[in-house]
Design an enzyme around this catalytic site. Structure first.
Site, PDB file in Angstrom:
ATOM      1  N   HIS A 132       0.831  -1.210   0.000  1.00 38.12           N
ATOM      2  CA  HIS A 132       0.000   0.000   0.000  1.00 38.12           C
ATOM      3  C   HIS A 132       0.861   1.253   0.000  1.00 38.12           C
ATOM      4  O   HIS A 132       2.075   1.203   0.182  1.00 38.12           O
ATOM      5  CB  HIS A 132      -0.937   0.002   1.211  1.00 38.12           C
ATOM      6  CG  HIS A 132      -0.234  -0.008   2.533  1.00 38.12           C
ATOM      7  ND1 HIS A 132       0.322   1.116   3.090  1.00 38.12           N
ATOM      8  CD2 HIS A 132       0.017  -1.021   3.403  1.00 38.12           C
ATOM      9  CE1 HIS A 132       0.871   0.815   4.253  1.00 38.12           C
ATOM     10  NE2 HIS A 132       0.709  -0.496   4.463  1.00 38.12           N
ATOM     11  N   CYS A 140       3.080  -4.917   6.571  1.00 40.27           N
ATOM     12  CA  CYS A 140       2.822  -4.592   5.172  1.00 40.27           C
ATOM     13  C   CYS A 140       4.055  -4.009   4.493  1.00 40.27           C
ATOM     14  O   CYS A 140       5.030  -3.654   5.134  1.00 40.27           O
ATOM     15  CB  CYS A 140       1.672  -3.593   5.064  1.00 40.27           C
ATOM     16  SG  CYS A 140       0.087  -4.284   5.588  1.00 40.27           S
TER      17      CYS A 140
END
Length: 197
Positions: free
Chosen positions: A157, A173
């Site tokens: 992301h 992440c």
């Protein structure tokens, strides 16, 4: 005569000082210290990524649906298009610690522009003061776009906090600059192969 000597000395002092200043960053880069990155407000002594182009073949059998390789050590994401005509290399943020790091094969299962975010149960346990939900916008830790992986809670992301890129700063992440995730978002699809090493 004294003026000529003073001018030569001044010029030598200036050149010597200039050379020392230019060499200082190179000397600092060779420091063998180990970086520890926890708090983004702390000064980072070394934030160097060993970026280099890679070939897809050692990592994938094919590039069907495109292929993404995330190298945790060099903090880089490599993307190859399905027809192998297009290759991109992006700097990333990576997980803070080994226990937050996941490696192996997965794929993109969902793409969201303007994602919302909720902390995982483990995040809430570690950080009970965090909000339970953040909608799209500048306060959202997922940035402008998110590529959801087949592993629960794991994503590639964007981030609005550009200090995180190139550092150990995530809870698991892989983060990219918003302009990079927007570009990657446009090139990938559900089913794009992902390998984290």
């Amino acid at each position: 005569m004294t003026n000529k000597i003073d001018n030569k000395l001044s010029r030598r002092v200036f050149l010597g000082a200039s050379t020392a200043c230019l060499a200082a960053p190179a000397l600092a880069q060779n420091d063998d210290s180990t970086e520890v990155e926890r708090d983004l407000s702390e000064v980072v002594r070394r934030n160097i990524s060993s970026f280099r182009s890679l070939d897809w073949r050692p990592y994938f059998n094919n590039t069907k649906n495109g292929a993404i390789l995330v190298d945790i050590t060099s903090r880089a994401l490599h993307y190859w298009s399905e027809d192998q005509s297009f290759y991109k290399l992006y700097p990333t943020s990576v997980p803070l610690t080994e226990d937050l790091t996941r490696r192996g094969r997965t794929s993109i299962i969902r793409k969201v522009e303007g994602p919302s975010w909720s902390p995982t149960p483990a995040m809430i346990k570690r950080n009970p003061e965090w909000p339970s939900f953040v909608g799209p916008g500048p306060d959202n830790p997922l940035g402008s776009h998110a590529l959801y992986l087949s592993w629960k809670y794991y994503r590639i992301h964007g981030t609005h906090d550009t200090r995180k890129i190139g550092r150990r700063s995530s809870n698991g992440c892989i983060g990219l600059y918003n302009e990079h995730i927007a570009e990657l978002y446009g090139m990938t699809k559900n089913g794009t192969q992902v390998l984290l090493i």
